[in-house]
Scaffold this motif. Structure first.
Motif, short mmCIF file in Angstrom:
data_model
loop_
_atom_site.label_atom_id
_atom_site.label_comp_id
_atom_site.label_asym_id
_atom_site.label_seq_id
_atom_site.Cartn_x
_atom_site.Cartn_y
_atom_site.Cartn_z
N MET A 1 30.85 53.75 7.76
CA MET A 1 30.79 52.77 8.83
C MET A 1 31.45 51.47 8.37
SD MET A 1 27.09 53.14 10.48
CE MET A 1 26.53 54.63 11.27
N HIS B 1 26.81 50.72 15.26
CA HIS B 1 26.17 51.70 16.14
C HIS B 1 25.11 50.98 16.98
CE1 HIS B 1 23.36 52.81 12.46
NE2 HIS B 1 23.50 51.51 12.64
N SER C 1 22.06 51.89 17.03
CA SER C 1 20.74 52.14 16.42
C SER C 1 19.93 50.89 16.08
CB SER C 1 20.92 53.02 15.18
OG SER C 1 21.53 54.24 15.54
N GLN D 1 17.06 50.23 18.23
CA GLN D 1 15.79 50.95 17.98
C GLN D 1 14.80 50.00 17.32
OE1 GLN D 1 15.72 54.65 15.82
NE2 GLN D 1 17.77 55.27 16.49
N ARG E 1 33.90 49.66 14.60
CA ARG E 1 34.12 50.18 13.24
C ARG E 1 35.56 49.95 12.85
NH1 ARG E 1 30.68 55.86 13.32
NH2 ARG E 1 28.88 54.89 14.32
N GLN F 1 28.50 53.63 22.89
CA GLN F 1 27.43 54.59 22.61
C GLN F 1 26.27 54.38 23.57
OE1 GLN F 1 26.25 53.97 18.47
NE2 GLN F 1 27.60 55.61 17.79
N GLU G 1 22.33 54.87 22.80
CA GLU G 1 21.26 55.24 21.88
C GLU G 1 20.08 55.73 22.71
OE1 GLU G 1 21.98 54.65 18.75
OE2 GLU G 1 20.09 55.09 17.72
N PHE H 1 21.26 61.84 8.72
CA PHE H 1 21.28 60.39 8.98
C PHE H 1 20.09 59.81 8.23
CE2 PHE H 1 23.08 62.42 12.78
CZ PHE H 1 24.31 61.80 12.84
N PHE I 1 18.08 57.55 8.97
CA PHE I 1 16.96 57.08 9.81
C PHE I 1 16.36 58.20 10.65
CE2 PHE I 1 20.31 56.82 12.99
CZ PHE I 1 21.42 56.43 12.24
N THR I 2 16.81 59.44 10.46
CA THR I 2 16.15 60.58 11.12
C THR I 2 15.87 61.67 10.09
OG1 THR I 2 18.37 61.31 11.80
CG2 THR I 2 17.00 60.27 13.49
N GLY J 1 25.09 63.09 17.27
CA GLY J 1 24.05 63.19 16.25
C GLY J 1 22.70 62.74 16.79
N ALA J 2 21.64 63.30 16.18
CA ALA J 2 20.30 63.00 16.64
C ALA J 2 19.29 63.45 15.58
CB ALA J 2 20.03 63.72 17.96
N ALA K 1 15.36 60.37 18.15
CA ALA K 1 16.43 59.42 18.50
C ALA K 1 17.74 60.17 18.58
CB ALA K 1 16.51 58.32 17.45
N PHE K 2 18.65 59.63 19.37
CA PHE K 2 20.00 60.24 19.44
C PHE K 2 21.01 59.12 19.69
CE2 PHE K 2 17.82 60.59 23.54
CZ PHE K 2 18.70 59.98 24.42
N GLY K 3 22.27 59.39 19.33
CA GLY K 3 23.33 58.40 19.53
C GLY K 3 24.55 59.08 20.12
N1 PHE Z 1 23.78 55.93 14.88
C1 PHE Z 1 24.38 57.20 14.58
C2 PHE Z 1 25.90 57.04 14.56
O1 PHE Z 1 26.41 56.13 15.12
C3 PHE Z 1 24.01 58.23 15.62
C4 PHE Z 1 22.55 58.55 15.63
C5 PHE Z 1 21.71 57.81 16.42
C6 PHE Z 1 22.02 59.59 14.86
C7 PHE Z 1 20.34 58.13 16.46
C8 PHE Z 1 20.71 59.88 14.89
C9 PHE Z 1 19.87 59.17 15.68
O2 PHE Z 1 26.59 57.86 13.99
#
Ligand code: PHE
Length: 377
Positions: free
Chosen positions: A180, A200, A202, A205, A226, A240, A242, A280, A282-283, A321-322, A344-346
């Motif tokens: 990143m 991102h 995120s 969150q 980025r 994105q 989130e 990731f 954070f997951t 991703g999630a 969570a997902f992005g």
């Molecule tokens: N923030 C991550 C990205 O930008 C995507 C993501 C978000 C993954 C939330 C998992 C949970 O690549």
């Protein structure tokens, strides 16, 4: 033979005029000449020329007549010349005034004809414009998540490293930061910093969980940045959404069921989903969601025969991703990891828009070429 003008510079005696009749016919000749000139007055300019030629103080016709004919006239003729001159002057004065009004009226008529509004003409068409495709896709996705109880929150595009990284369980020297590569802001000396453009959505969150207690069900649309070199799939700014759901008893099944519901709503009932392990910070566990290829229907074979170029024959396309929220993250926001769980997902909006609408170059979103924009009214 002398021309009319040369007559004006000579005395009557020199012109051989010695009777009242001759005087009258001479004046009649000049009056006729004046009348014919007035018919040529069509505008302000030609009117002024006529006025100066006849009434001009130094060399206007009437001045010359006074100086050369009247003043030197013999006593016998003076009366006749004086009378004829008065009559001519009156005629010239009234005619010149009359021509002036006529010219002014004419000018007004042309001007008002020019200004007149013709209500029968068609109006000027002003194109109304349309939503940008990215905005439309945001809306489609928001509507789907609204329908299952999510609400929208937003967060800042300028972030501290704490929100963008640390609180998401990405410490200072974590290698994920390399993926990143980030735009840091140049700050004035002494300013508290550093600050960066979020890489991102995120960090929102964290902002959300700092402010709210569970249950939390939010989506976060927004721009992210980025340091990527622009090409068909990369842009230094993109979009994105989130997603974050945290409650007392959210399971992995709730998670995959929600994503599957979303993908089917967005791409169509016939589309299948699958997930693969991923990573990731954070997951935990982290996954990558795929959809069955929307171009070849998941067969891996292009409609025209041969391998499908979009999924390279695999039948699957990577979506986003999630994962289940890593308990470490709850520690940063004072949630009790023993009592709550969530996912969570992005979602990359640009990528999803490209897949759904068959666009093969992300750059067209940012070039604002109306020929592109008009295709999505
Ligand atoms: N923030 C991550 C990205 O930008 C995507 C993501 C978000 C993954 C939330 C998992 C949970 O690549």
């Amino acid at each position: 033979m002398s021309t009319p003008d040369s007559k004006l510079t000579q005395t009557l005696a020199a012109l051989g005029i010695s009777s009242a009749e001759q005087v009258q016919s001479l004046f009649a000749e000049f009056r006729a000449r004046f009348d014919s000139q007035t018919t040529r007055v069509i505008d302000e300019n030609s009117w002024k020329t006529l006025r100066d030629a006849w009434l001009g103080r130094k060399s206007g016709v009437l001045t010359l007549v006074t100086d050369n004919w009247l003043k030197p006239a013999t006593p016998e003729l003076k009366r006749a010349v004086g009378a004829s001159l008065n009559e001519l002057r009156k005629h010239v004065d009234t005619q010149i005034a009359a021509r002036r009004s006529a010219v002014e009226a004419g000018a007004e008529a042309t001007a008002s004809a020019k200004d007149r509004v013709d209500l029968s003409l068609p109006g000027v068409m002003r194109p109304i414009g349309s939503h940008h495709l990215i905005r439309t896709v945001f809306q489609e996705i928001e509507d789907i998540f609204f329908s299952i109880g999510f609400s929208v929150v937003e967060g800042p595009e300028i972030e501290t490293p704490y929100y963008n990284f640390e609180a998401l369980n990405i410490p200072e020297h974590h290698s994920v930061r390399d993926d990143m590569d980030t735009f840091y802001l140049e700050l004035p000396k002494g300013a508290p910093g550093p600050l960066l453009l979020r890489t991102h959505t995120s960090p929102v969150q964290i902002h959300t969980m700092e402010k709210r207690q569970p249950p939390v069900r939010v989506i976060v649309p927004g721009k992210v940045y980025r340091r990527d070199n622009p090409d068909a799939t990369h842009s230094f700014m993109f979009h994105q959404i989130e997603g974050l759901a945290v409650d007392s008893d959210i399971t992995f099944c709730d998670f995959t069921g929600t994503i599957d519901y979303f993908v089917k709503q967005f791409f169509g009932e016939g589309v299948k989903t699958r997930f693969r392990p991923s990573y990731f910070p954070f997951t935990e566990p982290s996954v990558e969601f795929d959809a069955s290829c929307v171009f070849c229907g998941g067969s891996g074979t292009a409609k025209t025969g041969g391998t499908c170029g979009k999924c390279k024959g695999s039948g699957w396309i990577e979506l986003f991703g999630a994962g289940m929220v890593d308990p470490a993250v709850y520690g940063f926001v004072n949630y009790d990891p023993k009592k709550v769980s969530g996912f969570a997902f992005g979602i990359g909006i640009d990528r999803l828009a490209m897949l759904k609408y068959g666009i093969d170059d992300i750059q067209v979103f940012f070039q604002n070429d109306v020929r592109f924009l008009r295709q999505f009214p």
